[in-house]
Design a protein around this motif. Structure first.
Motif, PDB file in Angstrom:
ATOM      1  N   ILE A 102     -23.044 -49.769  21.301  1.00 49.49           N
ATOM      2  CA  ILE A 102     -22.239 -50.042  20.114  1.00 49.49           C
ATOM      3  C   ILE A 102     -21.914 -51.522  20.035  1.00 49.49           C
ATOM      4  CG2 ILE A 102     -20.066 -49.482  21.310  1.00 49.49           C
ATOM      5  CD1 ILE A 102     -19.027 -48.414  18.575  1.00 49.49           C
ATOM      6  N   TRP A 103     -21.942 -52.030  18.823  1.00 53.75           N
ATOM      7  CA  TRP A 103     -21.476 -53.384  18.501  1.00 53.75           C
ATOM      8  C   TRP A 103     -20.114 -53.222  17.846  1.00 53.75           C
ATOM      9  CZ3 TRP A 103     -24.162 -57.541  19.997  1.00 53.75           C
ATOM     10  CH2 TRP A 103     -25.520 -57.373  20.288  1.00 53.75           C
ATOM     11  N   ARG A 104     -19.110 -53.931  18.351  1.00 59.27           N
ATOM     12  CA  ARG A 104     -17.766 -53.789  17.794  1.00 59.27           C
ATOM     13  C   ARG A 104     -17.108 -55.160  17.662  1.00 59.27           C
ATOM     14  NH1 ARG A 104     -13.081 -49.642  18.341  1.00 59.27           N
ATOM     15  NH2 ARG A 104     -11.310 -51.001  17.874  1.00 59.27           N
ATOM     16  N   TYR A 105     -16.492 -55.384  16.510  1.00 55.59           N
ATOM     17  CA  TYR A 105     -15.721 -56.595  16.250  1.00 55.59           C
ATOM     18  C   TYR A 105     -14.266 -56.197  16.076  1.00 55.59           C
ATOM     19  CZ  TYR A 105     -20.141 -58.953  15.105  1.00 55.59           C
ATOM     20  OH  TYR A 105     -21.409 -59.492  15.138  1.00 55.59           O
ATOM     21  N   ASP A 106     -13.370 -56.823  16.841  1.00 56.76           N
ATOM     22  CA  ASP A 106     -11.935 -56.629  16.696  1.00 56.76           C
ATOM     23  C   ASP A 106     -11.334 -57.923  16.182  1.00 56.76           C
ATOM     24  OD1 ASP A 106     -11.177 -53.875  17.821  1.00 56.76           O
ATOM     25  OD2 ASP A 106     -12.564 -54.659  19.325  1.00 56.76           O
ATOM     26  N   LEU A 107     -10.550 -57.821  15.106  1.00 56.90           N
ATOM     27  CA  LEU A 107      -9.977 -58.984  14.437  1.00 56.90           C
ATOM     28  C   LEU A 107      -8.452 -58.957  14.577  1.00 56.90           C
ATOM     29  CD1 LEU A 107     -12.759 -58.224  13.050  1.00 56.90           C
ATOM     30  CD2 LEU A 107     -11.924 -59.474  11.097  1.00 56.90           C
ATOM     31  N   THR A 108      -7.893 -60.075  15.020  1.00 54.04           N
ATOM     32  CA  THR A 108      -6.447 -60.217  15.149  1.00 54.04           C
ATOM     33  C   THR A 108      -6.016 -61.422  14.328  1.00 54.04           C
ATOM     34  OG1 THR A 108      -6.552 -59.333  17.403  1.00 54.04           O
ATOM     35  CG2 THR A 108      -4.531 -60.517  16.773  1.00 54.04           C
ATOM     36  N   PRO A 109      -5.266 -61.198  13.236  1.00 53.50           N
ATOM     37  CA  PRO A 109      -4.792 -62.341  12.456  1.00 53.50           C
ATOM     38  C   PRO A 109      -3.863 -63.212  13.293  1.00 53.50           C
ATOM     39  CG  PRO A 109      -4.498 -60.280  11.252  1.00 53.50           C
ATOM     40  CD  PRO A 109      -4.871 -59.921  12.653  1.00 53.50           C
ATOM     41  N   TYR A 121     -20.212 -55.773  23.048  1.00 49.27           N
ATOM     42  CA  TYR A 121     -21.442 -54.975  23.097  1.00 49.27           C
ATOM     43  C   TYR A 121     -21.260 -54.038  24.280  1.00 49.27           C
ATOM     44  CZ  TYR A 121     -26.388 -53.801  23.714  1.00 49.27           C
ATOM     45  OH  TYR A 121     -27.581 -53.133  23.843  1.00 49.27           O
ATOM     46  N   ASP A 122     -21.235 -52.728  24.008  1.00 47.67           N
ATOM     47  CA  ASP A 122     -20.944 -51.724  25.040  1.00 47.67           C
ATOM     48  C   ASP A 122     -22.130 -50.771  25.145  1.00 47.67           C
ATOM     49  OD1 ASP A 122     -20.081 -49.297  26.314  1.00 47.67           O
ATOM     50  OD2 ASP A 122     -18.006 -49.779  25.814  1.00 47.67           O
ATOM     51  N   TRP A 123     -22.692 -50.665  26.340  1.00 47.59           N
ATOM     52  CA  TRP A 123     -23.846 -49.786  26.552  1.00 47.59           C
ATOM     53  C   TRP A 123     -23.519 -48.656  27.525  1.00 47.59           C
ATOM     54  CZ3 TRP A 123     -23.425 -54.766  28.345  1.00 47.59           C
ATOM     55  CH2 TRP A 123     -23.491 -54.955  29.718  1.00 47.59           C
ATOM     56  N   SER A 124     -22.236 -48.343  27.689  1.00 47.85           N
ATOM     57  CA  SER A 124     -21.825 -47.331  28.670  1.00 47.85           C
ATOM     58  C   SER A 124     -22.350 -45.931  28.347  1.00 47.85           C
ATOM     59  CB  SER A 124     -20.301 -47.307  28.814  1.00 47.85           C
ATOM     60  OG  SER A 124     -19.686 -47.028  27.571  1.00 47.85           O
ATOM     61  N   ALA A 125     -22.703 -45.642  27.103  1.00 51.90           N
ATOM     62  CA  ALA A 125     -23.200 -44.315  26.737  1.00 51.90           C
ATOM     63  C   ALA A 125     -24.727 -44.236  26.693  1.00 51.90           C
ATOM     64  CB  ALA A 125     -22.620 -43.905  25.379  1.00 51.90           C
ATOM     65  N   VAL A 126     -25.412 -45.284  27.155  1.00 51.93           N
ATOM     66  CA  VAL A 126     -26.882 -45.260  27.153  1.00 51.93           C
ATOM     67  C   VAL A 126     -27.360 -44.285  28.232  1.00 51.93           C
ATOM     68  CG1 VAL A 126     -28.978 -46.606  27.585  1.00 51.93           C
ATOM     69  CG2 VAL A 126     -27.093 -47.610  26.276  1.00 51.93           C
ATOM     70  N   PRO A 127     -28.213 -43.321  27.865  1.00 46.60           N
ATOM     71  CA  PRO A 127     -28.707 -42.362  28.855  1.00 46.60           C
ATOM     72  C   PRO A 127     -29.605 -43.026  29.906  1.00 46.60           C
ATOM     73  CG  PRO A 127     -29.521 -41.827  26.633  1.00 46.60           C
ATOM     74  CD  PRO A 127     -28.712 -43.067  26.526  1.00 46.60           C
ATOM     75  N   ARG A 128     -29.643 -42.406  31.060  1.00 48.54           N
ATOM     76  CA  ARG A 128     -30.414 -42.935  32.197  1.00 48.54           C
ATOM     77  C   ARG A 128     -31.884 -43.184  31.831  1.00 48.54           C
ATOM     78  NH1 ARG A 128     -29.338 -43.243  37.370  1.00 48.54           N
ATOM     79  NH2 ARG A 128     -27.598 -41.804  37.243  1.00 48.54           N
ATOM     80  N   PHE A 129     -32.512 -42.238  31.110  1.00 45.91           N
ATOM     81  CA  PHE A 129     -33.939 -42.404  30.794  1.00 45.91           C
ATOM     82  C   PHE A 129     -34.189 -43.671  29.990  1.00 45.91           C
ATOM     83  CE2 PHE A 129     -32.698 -40.313  26.841  1.00 45.91           C
ATOM     84  CZ  PHE A 129     -33.515 -40.915  25.898  1.00 45.91           C
ATOM     85  N   ARG A 130     -33.263 -44.041  29.124  1.00 46.05           N
ATOM     86  CA  ARG A 130     -33.440 -45.242  28.307  1.00 46.05           C
ATOM     87  C   ARG A 130     -33.252 -46.500  29.153  1.00 46.05           C
ATOM     88  NH1 ARG A 130     -31.246 -43.518  23.654  1.00 46.05           N
ATOM     89  NH2 ARG A 130     -33.298 -43.017  22.877  1.00 46.05           N
ATOM     90  N   ARG A 131     -32.393 -46.426  30.145  1.00 44.44           N
ATOM     91  CA  ARG A 131     -32.143 -47.564  31.034  1.00 44.44           C
ATOM     92  C   ARG A 131     -33.358 -47.878  31.911  1.00 44.44           C
ATOM     93  NH1 ARG A 131     -26.041 -48.064  32.333  1.00 44.44           N
ATOM     94  NH2 ARG A 131     -25.115 -46.810  30.691  1.00 44.44           N
ATOM     95  N   GLU A 132     -34.283 -46.938  32.004  1.00 46.64           N
ATOM     96  CA  GLU A 132     -35.482 -47.161  32.813  1.00 46.64           C
ATOM     97  C   GLU A 132     -36.447 -48.134  32.147  1.00 46.64           C
ATOM     98  OE1 GLU A 132     -37.118 -43.329  33.757  1.00 46.64           O
ATOM     99  OE2 GLU A 132     -35.307 -42.726  34.859  1.00 46.64           O
ATOM    100  N   TYR A 133     -36.360 -48.284  30.815  1.00 45.47           N
ATOM    101  CA  TYR A 133     -37.281 -49.218  30.152  1.00 45.47           C
ATOM    102  C   TYR A 133     -36.582 -50.305  29.332  1.00 45.47           C
ATOM    103  CZ  TYR A 133     -36.819 -46.225  25.991  1.00 45.47           C
ATOM    104  OH  TYR A 133     -36.342 -45.509  24.933  1.00 45.47           O
ATOM    105  N   ILE A 134     -35.254 -50.255  29.228  1.00 47.15           N
ATOM    106  CA  ILE A 134     -34.504 -51.331  28.580  1.00 47.15           C
ATOM    107  C   ILE A 134     -33.469 -51.846  29.572  1.00 47.15           C
ATOM    108  CG2 ILE A 134     -32.951 -51.991  26.709  1.00 47.15           C
ATOM    109  CD1 ILE A 134     -34.089 -49.726  25.021  1.00 47.15           C
ATOM    110  N   GLN A 135     -33.484 -53.146  29.801  1.00 54.32           N
ATOM    111  CA  GLN A 135     -32.491 -53.767  30.664  1.00 54.32           C
ATOM    112  C   GLN A 135     -31.246 -54.055  29.833  1.00 54.32           C
ATOM    113  OE1 GLN A 135     -33.730 -57.488  32.349  1.00 54.32           O
ATOM    114  NE2 GLN A 135     -31.704 -57.938  33.153  1.00 54.32           N
ATOM    115  N   PHE A 136     -30.078 -53.727  30.358  1.00 56.58           N
ATOM    116  CA  PHE A 136     -28.828 -53.967  29.639  1.00 56.58           C
ATOM    117  C   PHE A 136     -27.982 -54.990  30.363  1.00 56.58           C
ATOM    118  CE2 PHE A 136     -30.277 -50.024  27.903  1.00 56.58           C
ATOM    119  CZ  PHE A 136     -29.960 -50.162  26.561  1.00 56.58           C
ATOM    120  N   PRO A 137     -27.418 -55.921  29.604  1.00 54.16           N
ATOM    121  CA  PRO A 137     -27.660 -56.147  28.185  1.00 54.16           C
ATOM    122  C   PRO A 137     -29.030 -56.779  27.974  1.00 54.16           C
ATOM    123  CG  PRO A 137     -26.219 -57.866  29.032  1.00 54.16           C
ATOM    124  CD  PRO A 137     -26.460 -56.902  30.162  1.00 54.16           C
TER     125      PRO A 137
END
Length: 164
Positions: A102-109, A121-137
């Motif tokens: 997920i890409w997330r922007y938090d804005l504080t006036p 940029y949060d990749w904590s929910a990426v499944p193990r199989f996907r992590r085998e071919y994509i390096q995070f970040p």
């Protein structure tokens, strides 16, 4: 790496509503992107609700096709405080397969004309199989701060804004 997210924060010389409007416009995403991967929006409608899907044309030299398209699903929409989307692909049947990041922007006036923006940029929910071919970040640490600098330039008031 135990941490499964990266963040950067920058103070932007623009009101939160203006910064949020830039982020909610898919047509600005290529100009914001700090990697150069985002090319063009396939959907140009402003982001207005959680669950909305918007597609972006992308390019990455290490992608099997070079040029490809992602489908993003709005997961956070709290104007003008937060906006975020999950990224994945869309099958020919229209079914989304989200990647787990997920890409997330938090804005504080910080006042009427300054906003602190944190991009995560949060990749904590990426499944193990996907992590085998994509390096995070999948990008260097400079990407997030470059994106925030681009956002600051796009959200900055123009001379026309200052005279009205």
């Amino acid at each position: 790496m135990d941490q499964e997210n990266v963040s950067a924060t920058l103070t932007v010389a623009a009101p939160a509503a203006r910064v949020f409007a830039v982020l909610a416009d898919p047509a600005t995403h290529a100009a914001i992107d700090g990697t150069g991967w985002v090319q063009e929006p396939a959907d140009r409608a402003p982001l207005t609700e959680v669950g909305q899907v918007f597609r972006m044309d992308m390019y990455h030299a290490k992608h099997p096709d070079g040029d490809y398209r992602v489908a993003n699903k709005v997961a956070v929409l709290d104007p003008p405080r937060a906006i975020g989307w999950l990224t994945g692909t869309e099958g020919e049947d229209g079914r989304l397969e989200l990647g787990g990041w997920i890409w997330r922007y938090d804005l504080t006036p910080l006042g009427p004309s300054e906003t602190e923006v944190t991009l995560t940029y949060d990749w904590s929910a990426v499944p193990r199989f996907r992590r085998e071919y994509i390096q995070f970040p999948p990008f260097g640490p400079e990407h997030l701060i470059n994106s925030l600098r681009h956002l600051a330039e796009l959200a900055a008031p123009t001379s026309a804004d200052r005279t009205t």
